[in-house]
Design an enzyme around this catalytic site. Structure first.
Site, PDB file in Angstrom:
ATOM      1  N   SER A 105       0.820  -1.164   0.029  1.00 26.46           N
ATOM      2  CA  SER A 105      -0.108   0.071   0.103  1.00 26.46           C
ATOM      3  C   SER A 105       0.893   1.291   0.058  1.00 26.46           C
ATOM      4  O   SER A 105       1.507   1.386  -0.734  1.00 26.46           O
ATOM      5  CB  SER A 105      -0.813  -0.035   1.041  1.00 26.46           C
ATOM      6  OG  SER A 105      -1.885   1.220   1.201  1.00 26.46           O
ATOM      7  N   ASP A 245      -3.750   6.261  -3.267  1.00 19.20           N
ATOM      8  CA  ASP A 245      -2.482   5.761  -2.658  1.00 19.20           C
ATOM      9  C   ASP A 245      -1.880   4.808  -3.519  1.00 19.20           C
ATOM     10  O   ASP A 245      -2.233   4.517  -4.501  1.00 19.20           O
ATOM     11  CB  ASP A 245      -2.909   5.258  -1.160  1.00 19.20           C
ATOM     12  CG  ASP A 245      -3.925   3.880  -1.038  1.00 19.20           C
ATOM     13  OD1 ASP A 245      -4.375   3.745  -2.322  1.00 19.20           O
ATOM     14  OD2 ASP A 245      -4.027   3.259  -0.338  1.00 19.20           O
ATOM     15  N   ASP A 247      -1.367   1.541  -3.697  1.00 14.83           N
ATOM     16  CA  ASP A 247      -2.202   0.460  -4.286  1.00 14.83           C
ATOM     17  C   ASP A 247      -3.706   0.803  -4.826  1.00 14.83           C
ATOM     18  O   ASP A 247      -4.416   0.112  -5.454  1.00 14.83           O
ATOM     19  CB  ASP A 247      -2.327  -0.812  -3.506  1.00 14.83           C
ATOM     20  CG  ASP A 247      -3.303  -0.569  -2.286  1.00 14.83           C
ATOM     21  OD1 ASP A 247      -3.235   0.661  -1.811  1.00 14.83           O
ATOM     22  OD2 ASP A 247      -3.727  -1.380  -1.747  1.00 14.83           O
ATOM     23  N   ASP A 249      -6.162   1.794  -3.775  1.00 11.88           N
ATOM     24  CA  ASP A 249      -7.526   1.441  -3.330  1.00 11.88           C
ATOM     25  C   ASP A 249      -8.321   2.506  -2.464  1.00 11.88           C
ATOM     26  O   ASP A 249      -9.419   2.359  -2.029  1.00 11.88           O
ATOM     27  CB  ASP A 249      -7.650   0.257  -2.389  1.00 11.88           C
ATOM     28  CG  ASP A 249      -6.716   0.371  -1.289  1.00 11.88           C
ATOM     29  OD1 ASP A 249      -6.015   1.243  -1.057  1.00 11.88           O
ATOM     30  OD2 ASP A 249      -6.759  -0.604  -0.376  1.00 11.88           O
TER      31      ASP A 249
END
Length: 455
Positions: A105, A245, A247, A249
């Site tokens: 992440s 961000d 990743d 999501d």
């Protein structure tokens, strides 16, 4: 290969697998996790696992090692290659099979990790499989005596893009200029595919996939990482700014003036749009989301349900209540029509649709959802979180109307303000959130509470 329990549990955490590559995580470890995961989901009659990965340099190798572990247990693997986390959730739903997403992440480049889900993007956490996986990795994953599985590759990006666009009514969208800061993360992969057919002028910032994050951390929750987008919105004259961000999501929103829009306000806006599709539906919000969210949901005839902080609690409540939508202060947004999983892209599309179907600027559109002033989350390092919390409760006892202990302590004050104090599960931190009618009241409460917490 047996491993020490301490080393395994340092990496296999409550919600995912995460650690420093080469120190905590390597290909051999990940292969064992893949084997243990395959054994876990085989009990659900799974026959294949879909795997995606982010732009970190270590991700392709780790994803292949995980695939080796899965196929060694007789299950097939579908590799979708570079993907956002919500693109992996889409693939899990599309193929109706378990999935693994390689990402850390917003963590720095030296980290990597795995987000796991069962078929239909159902989350795998400590109590729903991670503890079982950890135990097998500690003891050594038993060998499988059958034939190994196969590996195939499939690109689902265009299918994902079409699917998320299809969940939002974009038919009345006027031409918009949209500035997007991908933070060198997976938004640079998904945004062009999703936005290409839409009547928007895309102003891209940091779209080059680079897991070293050369421009800023891919964590828009930290205001310092929104500064470039705020400036870029003003420079380009954009109607709206979106920040993703690492990743991709989570999605954060900046208005045309360059001011951040509260994730609580985004939650309220999306809730209103989803309730228009299904009047009376349930909407989930966590307990530090603005009170404006449950107020608005109730006013619209919906049913607000309050949960603890954390995606596992939201997803559990989504499943148990059949909620149409759920939102968190951290800019995670969950959609029943997206298998109950979170998608920052979907939330961003809802904001674009709301902005584009009327003529007001975003700052005016969002004003109705910003009913209160809020502090945001403020962390304090403390030696004894329980003792400091008790000290705050004692100091406020004569002004308190309600003390709620769903998650930490939420204190409602006689003047309508409230605050929440929660201890971190992993660090010696006490987290404070305050909401009141005005910024001055918030500032005064923050000063008073931190004076006690940090004494």
């Amino acid at each position: 290969m047996a491993r020490s329990a301490e080393s395994v549990h340092a990496v296999i955490k409550a919600y995912d697998v995460r650690g420093v590559v080469g120190e905590h995580i390597d290909a051999a470890f990940v292969q064992d996790v893949g084997g243990a995961f395959a054994r876990l989901v085989r009990e659900d009659s799974a026959t294949k696992v879909v795997i995606g990965y982010d732009m970190r340099a270590s991700s392709p190798e780790l994803a292949r090692a995980f695939a080796d572990g899965v196929t060694a247990q007789g299950l097939d693997v579908v590799l979708i290659g570079l993907a956002s986390t919500d693109q992996l959730y889409f693939a899990s739903g599309l193929f109706d099979c378990p999935g693994a997403m390689f990402t850390a992440s917003h963590n720095p480049a030296k980290y990597n990790g795995i987000k796991l889900c069962r078929a239909g993007a159902k989350p795998v956490g400590q109590e729903t499989g991670l503890s079982t996986i950890a135990a097998e990795v500690v003891d050594g994953v038993p060998a499988f005596d059958g034939a190994p599985g196969t590996v195939s590759e499939e690109d689902v990006l265009e299918q994902y893009a079409s699917f998320v666009r299809g969940l939002v009514n974009l038919s009345d969208l006027r031409p918009l200029t949209v500035a997007v800061d991908a933070g060198n993360g997976m938004g640079g992969h998904t945004v062009p595919a999703v936005f290409e057919p839409m009547p928007v002028k895309l102003e891209p910032l940091y779209f080059e996939l680079d897991g070293t994050f050369p421009n800023h951390e891919a964590n828009p929750l930290d205001p310092a990482n929104l500064v470039d987008l705020q400036r870029y919105v003003r420079e380009t004259g954009a109607d709206i700014g979106l920040a993703f961000d690492g990743d991709a999501d989570r999605c954060f929103v900046v208005d045309e003036l360059g001011n951040p829009v509260s994730p609580s306000a985004v939650t309220a806006l999306v809730a209103e749009r989803e309730l228009a599709k299904e009047p009376g539906a349930t909407v989930i919000h966590n307990l530090i989301t603005s009170r404006a969210v449950p107020e608005l949901v109730s006013e619209l005839g919906g049913h607000p349900v309050r949960t603890r902080v954390g995606h596992s609690f939201i997803k559990q409540q989504m499943a148990e209540t059949g909620a149409i939508f759920g939102g968190e202060h951290s800019a995670h947004y969950y959609f029943r029509d997206f298998w109950g999983a979170d998608s920052g892209m979907l939330a961003g599309l809802h904001v674009l649709a709301a902005l584009g179907e009327q003529d007001r600027p975003l700052s005016e559109l969002m004003a109705k959802y910003e009913r209160y002033a809020a502090s945001g989350e403020i962390n304090s390092t403390v030696a004894d979180a329980a003792e400091r919390t008790d000290a705050v409760l004692s100091a406020f006892s004569d002004r308190t109307t309600v003390v709620d202990r769903l998650d930490g302590v939420t204190v409602e004050l006689a003047d309508g303000a409230w605050f929440n104090l929660r201890a971190s599960n992993t660090e010696p931190l006490l987290r404070l959130n305050v909401e009141a009618a005005t910024a001055a009241e918030v500032d005064a409460l923050v000063t008073e509470i931190l004076g006690i917490v940090r004494a």
